[in-house]
Design an enzyme around this catalytic site. Sequence first.
Site, PDB file in Angstrom:
ATOM      1  N   GLY A 227      90.945  38.606  45.737  1.00 21.04           N
ATOM      2  CA  GLY A 227      91.705  37.782  44.806  1.00 21.04           C
ATOM      3  C   GLY A 227      93.134  38.265  44.696  1.00 21.04           C
ATOM      4  O   GLY A 227      93.670  38.895  45.616  1.00 21.04           O
ATOM      5  N   GLU A 247      90.446  43.234  48.369  1.00 18.77           N
ATOM      6  CA  GLU A 247      91.169  42.424  49.348  1.00 18.77           C
ATOM      7  C   GLU A 247      92.099  41.517  48.552  1.00 18.77           C
ATOM      8  O   GLU A 247      91.645  40.578  47.886  1.00 18.77           O
ATOM      9  CB  GLU A 247      90.204  41.606  50.205  1.00 18.77           C
ATOM     10  N   CYS A 282      94.353  33.936  53.122  1.00 19.19           N
ATOM     11  CA  CYS A 282      94.907  35.247  52.759  1.00 19.19           C
ATOM     12  C   CYS A 282      95.906  35.758  53.797  1.00 19.19           C
ATOM     13  O   CYS A 282      96.862  36.458  53.455  1.00 19.19           O
ATOM     14  CB  CYS A 282      93.774  36.263  52.583  1.00 19.19           C
TER      15      CYS A 282
END
Length: 474
Positions: A227, A247, A282
């Site tokens: 997140g 992460e 991401c």
Amino acid sequence: MEKQLYINGEWKNGVEYVDLFAPHSGEKLAQIPQATKEDVESAISAAKNAQQSMGELTAYQRGTILEQLVNLLIENRDKLAEIVALEASKPLKVAYGEIDRTIATYKIASEEAKRIYGETLPLDAVPGGEGRVTYTVREPIGVIGAITPFNFPFNLVAHKVGPAIASGNTIVLKPASQTPLSALALAELIDQTDLPKGAFNIVTGKGSIVGDALVNHPDVKAITFTGSPEVGIALKNKAGLKRVTLELGSNSALIIDQGVQLTDELINRCVWGSFVYNGQVCISLQRIYVHESLMDEFLLKVKDATEQLKIGSPLDSNTDISALISKKDVERIEQWVRQSIKDGAKLVTGGKKIDERIFAPTVLANVKNSCEVVCHEVFGPVVTVNSFEKLEEAFEEVNNSRYGLQAGIFTDNIRHALLATKKLHVGGVLINDVPTFRVDLMPYGGVKESGYGREGIKYAIQEMTELKMISIKM
């Protein structure tokens, strides 16, 4: 349709519910239960009680359970892809790609369950160590609290659930509030396997209730979180001595070196890396640094390729760009893009809302480092392109970030390629590819505010196990 919590192998009604809406249409999809602290307590208790049953499973049995799950995922591939498209507004062809990756991730986990090795130690290498047989083993850490984001609601869950089961741990999962249907669909499949009841639990609801309860509970021995940096850092500060894997954010960068041929393959790869799943990845390509001799040609070709992307419903198999996860993100991105242009950036293409839910794929050039679209994580369909004269300048620009997840370089010069592997301060360096590349067995994680620890099944198993040393005096 009212959904339920999944605790101790049983479906349980919630006390309160919130409506879940499709981001692309506003259609009501379901009512999602909001777990209470008592529900979280029950899930943690179930997971703790299931540890004995998990501990009795052999490596072969854990691998077989994961194979059962793989087969169920294959059988339900179409249904699962449609769930992702509906609740995450992920274009259908990208949703199918996620399901295929999820299948691969659990397949890798089933294999890694049989490869959790220790090592022998030659203690006689030092005086006083002779006459002993010494070795190490890895043991499950216990109850794992997993907190996952919306953008890969099947595969990023798999990167937590797969290694947890493979290594004999039990799990309490809190999925993203925007995409709980994927996690609940997973629970329906896991319920059909031979996994001991209570070893996998799902509690949906607010992070302030569910997430905090997981982080603070003494029976939860590890937290694995994907997140935002802000939430992740706060979580780590609360976790105490728990094992924590984070992460977090990124604004991944790519260098295009002098002399590189700007082929269609390279251009299409850059466009894919920038705009796949609307940039909500991401490791989405957000910053491109192009040698000054290639700048004009690169911008023309990227503009043309970007404008060929199809915008539409995620349920259309031809769609490339669809709705962002929320209207607020559209508004935020529009503000950031406008401010960058006001500060001197050149708009190459895009730069505007299609409607209140969709933002056009956008390319900006000559953008100042102080602009949000450069120094923060956009998490949307925006990429910036700046030029450089000397390669060392490009390395400095890539590293001039609070993040450090992955970075890439296209180059025909082997010395420059090897120099990039040394100079770029990131968790992964991609030579002749965009930083958006990931396959699910590689170590994945970053430095700085991009995270702490590594995922990728083998590496996640190391994070989820304790190393025990055993020495026998002969």
